[in-house]
Each structure stands twice: as C-alpha cells, then as structure tokens.
Scaffold this motif. Sequence first.
Motif, short mmCIF file in Angstrom:
data_model
loop_
_atom_site.label_atom_id
_atom_site.label_comp_id
_atom_site.label_asym_id
_atom_site.label_seq_id
_atom_site.Cartn_x
_atom_site.Cartn_y
_atom_site.Cartn_z
N ASN A 7 0.58 -1.19 0.08
CA ASN A 7 -0.01 -0.12 0.05
C ASN A 7 0.82 1.13 -0.06
O ASN A 7 0.46 2.27 -0.82
N VAL A 8 1.87 1.24 0.73
CA VAL A 8 2.72 2.40 0.82
C VAL A 8 3.47 2.56 -0.32
O VAL A 8 3.42 3.78 -1.02
N SER A 9 3.77 1.62 -1.27
CA SER A 9 4.53 1.88 -2.32
C SER A 9 3.70 2.28 -3.49
O SER A 9 3.88 2.92 -4.54
N ARG A 10 2.15 1.84 -3.46
CA ARG A 10 1.08 2.30 -4.24
C ARG A 10 0.86 3.66 -4.10
O ARG A 10 0.39 4.35 -4.81
N ASN A 11 1.16 4.28 -2.71
CA ASN A 11 0.86 5.84 -2.49
C ASN A 11 2.01 6.67 -2.96
O ASN A 11 1.46 8.00 -2.76
N ILE A 12 2.95 6.28 -3.31
CA ILE A 12 3.95 7.26 -3.89
C ILE A 12 3.47 7.91 -5.15
O ILE A 12 2.89 7.49 -6.08
N VAL A 13 3.47 9.39 -5.01
CA VAL A 13 2.70 10.09 -6.30
C VAL A 13 3.99 10.18 -7.24
O VAL A 13 5.03 10.63 -6.97
N MET A 14 3.67 10.01 -8.61
CA MET A 14 4.48 10.25 -9.72
C MET A 14 4.00 11.48 -10.27
O MET A 14 2.97 11.48 -10.76
N TYR A 15 4.96 12.53 -10.30
CA TYR A 15 4.62 13.98 -10.89
C TYR A 15 5.32 13.57 -12.44
O TYR A 15 6.09 13.21 -12.83
N THR A 16 4.15 14.26 -13.31
CA THR A 16 4.86 14.66 -14.64
C THR A 16 5.86 15.50 -14.79
O THR A 16 5.89 16.57 -14.00
N PRO A 17 6.67 15.40 -15.88
CA PRO A 17 7.50 16.73 -16.14
C PRO A 17 7.28 17.99 -16.14
O PRO A 17 7.78 18.85 -15.81
N ASP A 18 5.67 18.11 -16.69
CA ASP A 18 5.34 19.60 -16.80
C ASP A 18 5.01 20.03 -15.15
O ASP A 18 4.88 21.17 -15.07
N GLN A 19 4.35 19.02 -14.39
CA GLN A 19 4.30 19.34 -13.07
C GLN A 19 5.35 19.66 -12.55
O GLN A 19 5.53 20.91 -11.56
N LEU A 20 6.53 18.94 -12.69
CA LEU A 20 7.76 19.50 -11.73
C LEU A 20 8.32 20.60 -12.35
O LEU A 20 8.86 21.50 -11.78
N GLN A 21 8.03 21.03 -13.68
CA GLN A 21 8.51 22.34 -14.36
C GLN A 21 7.77 23.72 -13.64
O GLN A 21 8.28 24.60 -13.25
N LYS A 22 6.34 23.43 -13.39
CA LYS A 22 5.72 24.40 -12.77
C LYS A 22 6.16 24.76 -11.25
O LYS A 22 6.16 25.70 -10.80
#
Length: 332
Positions: free
Chosen positions: A50-65
């Motif tokens: 469950n912990v591993s599934r809760n990790i949020v993966m941001y897109t490159p566009d979100q990281l840039q913002k």
Amino acid sequence: MARAEWGLQGRGKWVCSYKKTTLIICFLNIAVALYFLRSLYASLYIYSGNVSRNIVMYTPDQLQKMEESIRIRKANKPAKLVKWVRKLEGEFSRGMAVVQFPQHVKQKITNEILQRLRSLNSSGTDIAHDISKKREAVESWRNEKLKEAKLALTDKTSNFTIPHEEAGMLVRALESDWAVLSEEIGLWIPVEVLNEEHDDKPEGELELEEEVLPGRPVPPECHGELHTDYDGAAVRWGLTHHKDSAADCCQACMDHARNAKEGEKKCNIWVYCPSEFGCHSHDIYEHKHQECWLKFAEKPRVNFKNRYPESYRNAHPSAPVIVPWVSGVVSA
C-alpha cells in the motif's frame, strides 16, 4: 496373578496414551505459532504494498511548474527588508548585551568620579555653570580612563593600573554602554537645567533643579527632594500605581488627602521612581519606572538620602551608590 498382569498392561497403555497426548499438544502449539507468523508476514507485505502504491509520480510538466513557482518566490523575496531587520536585530542584541561589572570595579569607578567632582569649586549661585563644569569633569575622566584602558588592552607587557582582563570591559562600557554604566553606579548629570534664573528659591528646590526630571516641574508645595526615600505607612501601593512624572505623583498625594474620608489616613508623603531602569529597595519587590507611592506619617522620617551607607551596600550588593528615588512631604 492374572489381575496383576492386567494392571501392568493397563498402566502401560495409560503411559503410552499420556505421551501421545503431549506430542499432540506440542504439535498444535507449533501449528498455531506458524499460523500467526504467516498472518503477521502477510499483513506487513500488504502494508508495504500500500505504501509503495501511495507514492505520487509527478509528470515533467508538473515538476517544471513547481520549479517555476519556487523561482518566483525567491525572486520576490524582500532581500533588503530582511537585511535591515537582521541588522536591527544585531544592533538590538548588542545593545542589550551590557557588560556586567564586579562590585569592586563599579566601586572603584564611583570613587574616581566622586574624587574628580570634589576637586571642583562650586560657585553656589550659577547652577548652570556648576553643572556644566561637572559634566566636563566627568567627560574628561571618561576620556582619560578610556585611553588608559585601550593602552592596557593593546600593550600586554606594560605595567598599567588596569588589569588586562578588565581593560576590555572598560573599553566597551565607556564607549557603547556608558549610559547603562552611569545608571548602575548612580551617576546622574542633567543635560539642561530648568528655571535656572530663579536664584531666590529655597535650597531644597535648587537641589531639585540640579537634575532634570521628566514631565512638568514639581510645584513648590510638594517640597520635592532628589535622591531621597521617605518612610511611612503606604496608603496607595506604587506597584500598581504609576504616574507619568514626579509632579503627577505629588498631585495624586494631595488629591488623596483632599478626598480621604473621615478616619482614613491622609497622604502627606509621596515617593516616585524616575529611573527607566527601576529603583532599588531593600524589600522583596521589583520596583519599576514611574512607580508612585503614597504614604502617611505623623512625623515624616527619611529612610535614605543622597548616598546609601557603605554598610548597607555591603549587606545589599545590588544597591547603587546613590539613592534613585525622588520624594517629598506635601504642605499641610
């Protein structure tokens, strides 16, 4: 004989069945333990999944913002304001870090200043001129002592009257903390003189005008006396009774006497603390700036006047040299 054999066989069967029962119980305990271990392992596995599934993966566009947002915040940071605030905090902290002198050092400084002041010839009539001479004498002593302390601080091999460990404290105190040190040793020389042309006043009032009190001048009927602490029964506690000036404190005493009911003690003594650093007293309380004590005494008596006795200062190391209070006995 047959019964005996049967009894032995019966006991053998009983012993054999006891061992089997023990083995069965041990086997059941092991099985239960294995079951619990398996359940615990399964729960840990599920939690980690469950912990591993809760990790949020941001897109490159979100990281840039997000990076752009951080850059904008840093660009809009009030750098000059932060710099000024830190500078003011540093100056305030330096101003609050006052050198704490040992009692014998403060006593030595007090004696030297008093000796310099005693050497002056007072005119007795021109108060402004006398005060100017006192101010110049103290400033001259301060400059000489500062020069001597700096020499003792830089030249460690010379034989100076000031020990090297005290020279650093003296340099700082005489330059940046001179006002605080003056207050601690009871030195109080006015910058200007009020009503300096009134030379025909009684001696007590001339003494009052030798130092400047904040607020309006004290009226003659208050009979104000600098560096004086009168004794008496308190009819109004100064701990919770503050006034803006000594004149206001005297007026409060006269108002109390005027409005007192029949049988009540009427105020005829006022005691005021003009020092911003508070005023010393031998009781357990901390007496602060602008405290106004209203007292009554059939025969007013002075507790302390001008300077605290040496025996008193030895018993109370925190006491200053000069009495900080201002007080007076109002006219009947």
